[in-house]
Design a protein around this motif. Sequence first.
Motif, short mmCIF file in Angstrom:
data_model
loop_
_atom_site.label_atom_id
_atom_site.label_comp_id
_atom_site.label_asym_id
_atom_site.label_seq_id
_atom_site.Cartn_x
_atom_site.Cartn_y
_atom_site.Cartn_z
N PRO A 293 0.82 -1.22 0.00
CA PRO A 293 0.00 0.00 0.00
C PRO A 293 0.85 1.27 0.00
O PRO A 293 0.45 2.28 -0.58
CB PRO A 293 -0.81 -0.14 1.30
CG PRO A 293 -0.90 -1.61 1.54
CD PRO A 293 0.43 -2.15 1.07
N GLU A 294 2.01 1.22 0.64
CA GLU A 294 2.88 2.39 0.68
C GLU A 294 3.29 2.84 -0.72
O GLU A 294 3.34 4.03 -1.01
CB GLU A 294 4.13 2.09 1.51
CG GLU A 294 5.05 3.29 1.68
CD GLU A 294 6.31 2.97 2.45
OE1 GLU A 294 7.14 3.88 2.64
OE2 GLU A 294 6.50 1.79 2.86
N PHE A 295 3.58 1.86 -1.60
CA PHE A 295 3.95 2.20 -2.96
C PHE A 295 2.80 2.92 -3.66
O PHE A 295 3.00 3.95 -4.33
CB PHE A 295 4.35 0.96 -3.76
CG PHE A 295 4.56 1.23 -5.23
CD1 PHE A 295 5.73 1.81 -5.67
CD2 PHE A 295 3.56 0.94 -6.16
CE1 PHE A 295 5.93 2.10 -7.03
CE2 PHE A 295 3.75 1.22 -7.50
CZ PHE A 295 4.93 1.80 -7.94
N TYR A 296 1.59 2.40 -3.50
CA TYR A 296 0.45 3.02 -4.17
C TYR A 296 0.10 4.37 -3.56
O TYR A 296 -0.44 5.25 -4.24
CB TYR A 296 -0.74 2.07 -4.16
CG TYR A 296 -0.55 0.90 -5.11
CD1 TYR A 296 -0.65 1.09 -6.49
CD2 TYR A 296 -0.23 -0.36 -4.65
CE1 TYR A 296 -0.45 0.06 -7.38
CE2 TYR A 296 -0.03 -1.42 -5.53
CZ TYR A 296 -0.14 -1.20 -6.90
OH TYR A 296 0.07 -2.23 -7.77
N ASP A 297 0.43 4.58 -2.29
CA ASP A 297 0.27 5.90 -1.68
C ASP A 297 1.22 6.90 -2.33
O ASP A 297 0.85 8.05 -2.60
CB ASP A 297 0.53 5.83 -0.17
CG ASP A 297 -0.58 5.13 0.60
OD1 ASP A 297 -1.68 4.98 0.03
OD2 ASP A 297 -0.33 4.72 1.75
N ILE A 298 2.47 6.46 -2.56
CA ILE A 298 3.46 7.33 -3.23
C ILE A 298 2.99 7.66 -4.63
O ILE A 298 3.05 8.81 -5.08
CB ILE A 298 4.84 6.64 -3.26
CG1 ILE A 298 5.38 6.48 -1.83
CG2 ILE A 298 5.82 7.42 -4.13
CD1 ILE A 298 6.61 5.61 -1.74
#
Length: 347
Positions: A293-298
Amino acid sequence: MKDFKALMNTGQYDFLRKEERLGKRIILLGLGGSYAYGTFQENSDIDFRGITLNMTSDLLGLTEFEQYEDDKTDTVIYSFNKMVKLLLECNPNTCEILGLEEEQYLIKTKLGQELLDQKGLFLSKRAAKSFGGYAGAQLRRLQNAIARDAVPQREREKHILNSVRNALEDFERRYGDFDRGSIRLYIDKAENPELETEIFVDAEYRHMPLRDYENMWAVMHNVVRDYDKIGKRNRKMDDNHLNKHAMHLIRLFMMAVDILEKGEINTCRRQELDLLRKIRSGGFQREDKTFTPEFYDILEAYEKRMEKASRESLLPDNPDMEKVEAFVEYVNRKAIEGGYLEGNTWY
């Protein structure tokens, strides 16, 4: 860092000095790929990208020339006129050449410096569409690759169809007034016995230039080819491929934001290298090959930033073609009259 100028002067790059269309006609040559972005690894390929002046016969006669490619050294050198057309569209692969750091240029003549000084002529809000389109293509490749082993063939075919449609957006934008026919892409029951469903095409064109027709089909062919390549890689290669696409996806947004917010082309992402290298090394990838999810937040944050930058950018909607024409005429006069030799001492 490797000594790229020494490498350029080795025998394998003799074509730079011996080819009729290159030699002293080259006005810019610099690093491409991971060495240009600063994301290189120990085994990264070395790419050179450059610009060469058109010959008099191209400008006044019947010859045509767009680019010179040397596959053995991963070198691509565009003709000046072809480069201008690509720059006017804010094409990411060619904008990069104008945004290198000083030490990343291997050849820079007086005319090459003048082009760098005038690069603002080519910057416009088109960057949001061009860079966003390329970034979207990277995202679709990620989705396609992840979905390859996770969904039925009929669903994978939908991924390919969406990728093809989106890849055609840039083509359709450049030919927005084109009224010589139409194309319809859709999925139906497969005629190929190895498939359940497949993509079909209904196309009708009249008096369409062959080169435009060829370019359109090349766009679609490349999407299908790239998807098939992903399907043939082993697990390790797939992971590397996915992470590389993920890194370039974010990098494209970074470059687009710089252009729209600052009016600058910054190819080397020195300030963001830690993030880009973390993505490239699999720091945001799960065991099942999906991303955290962190990647998609970025990703979402960069998408929103680019949209905001596009709305608020001080750049014009389109380049000032009168100024562009004047500069192109100035450079091409130099090419015809031999003025490009002034200050040209690179070999």
